[in-house]
Write a protein that holds these residues in place. Structure first.
Motif: not given
Length: 307
Positions: A193-214
């Protein structure tokens, strides 16, 4: 909603499972749950039985004005709607990233229930998550691609990318973004994850994979280093999941076997973000799918490819 934090007043929670896989039991007062995740917890009803207790959920990771969700843990013979005599728990600060990271890095697989991962992988894919403007609209992008079903083109330089700055990303585009994987190969995914289009801002995101566990191999701060960071991977008892979080300005590494024939989505589980481009697809073992109707075969431009 970014992340839900759950608390049961006066009671500890012992976490025993997540996303369908046993974990080594661990005790928490606050449980951070990312969109798309599941957890199983045990509680012991060992508090004062003459009263009821609050259960509370709270949005964190964003400075939300959404009020806490409240429920009542009922101790029989109290009336189930009897209001607890104390105020509901407020929970941790919305921007306490350290607490969220600590929960993630401390989860280990329950010994004897989950096979360890392959010790090496056949392919490593680094996915730089950025926010971009494409044709005047804000998109989320992976390696400068916002997901849709248009033409495919490439262009980004991860080695020289400054994850802490608002980048131009003038070469951002939209595409159907298909990764073709060799069937039964072992694949590493690095989510950065990198900076968004807002200065000094980055976010938390949950990523989901279909068809598999990892297997979740590891987490790290700053920009992923291909030479040194893989040496920190947990190859002994990493937990298996189908949804995993990436924290602001940090990376998460996962490993899976491409052993399920088909075309599978991999995306942020915050639905508006997927709609805005934070997703892609993996294609594997298409020749093994069988003689199915052509109308349901393929994804985007893969529909036009020969069998």
């Amino acid at each position: 909603m970014e992340i839900d934090k759950g608390t049961i007043q006066g009671h500890n929670m012992t976490v025993v499972e997540t996303d369908g896989h046993y974990v080594e039991p661990f005790v928490v007062k606050n449980l951070f749950i990312y969109s798309g995740e599941t957890y199983s917890v045990l509680i012991k009803a060992d508090q004062d039985p003459s009263r009821n207790y609050w259960a509370s959920s709270k949005v964190v990771s964003r400075n939300s004005t959404t009020p806490n969700g409240l429920a009542i843990l009922n101790y029989y013979l109290n009336h189930p709607k009897r209001t607890p005599p104390t105020v509901p728990p407020t929970g941790p600060l919305w921007n306490d990233v350290e607490a969220r990271v600590n929960q993630s890095v401390n989860i280990k697989a329950r010994q004897g229930y989950i096979l360890p991962p392959p010790q090496t992988s056949n392919r490593v894919i680094v996915m730089l998550n950025t926010q971009n403007t494409i044709n005047g609209h804000v998109h989320w992008s992976i390696n400068n691609h916002a997901f849709n079903e248009n033409s495919l083109s490439y262009g980004y330089d991860f080695a020289n990318y400054d994850i802490y700055s608002v980048a131009n990303n003038t070469n951002a585009t939209s595409s159907d973004f298909i990764y073709r994987l060799k069937f039964n190969s072992t694949v590493d995914i690095i989510l950065q994850y990198a900076n968004t289009m807002t200065k000094n801002n980055s976010e938390t995101h949950p990523w989901h994979l279909h068809g598999h566990d990892f297997w979740v191999m590891g987490y790290g701060t700053d920009k992923f280093n291909m030479s040194t960071d893989p040496k920190k991977y947990n190859l002994v008892n990493p937990i298996m999941k189908n949804t995993v979080a990436v924290q602001p300005y940090e990376w998460t590494a996962l490993r899976f076997r491409a052993d399920n024939p088909g075309v599978w989505a991999f995306h942020c589980h915050i639905e508006p973000h997927f709609y805005m481009g934070m997703g892609l697809a993996f294609e594997e073992g298409i020749d093994k799918v069988g003689r199915l109707p052509s109308s349901i075969m393929g994804w985007g431009e893969t529909k036009s490819l020969p069998p």
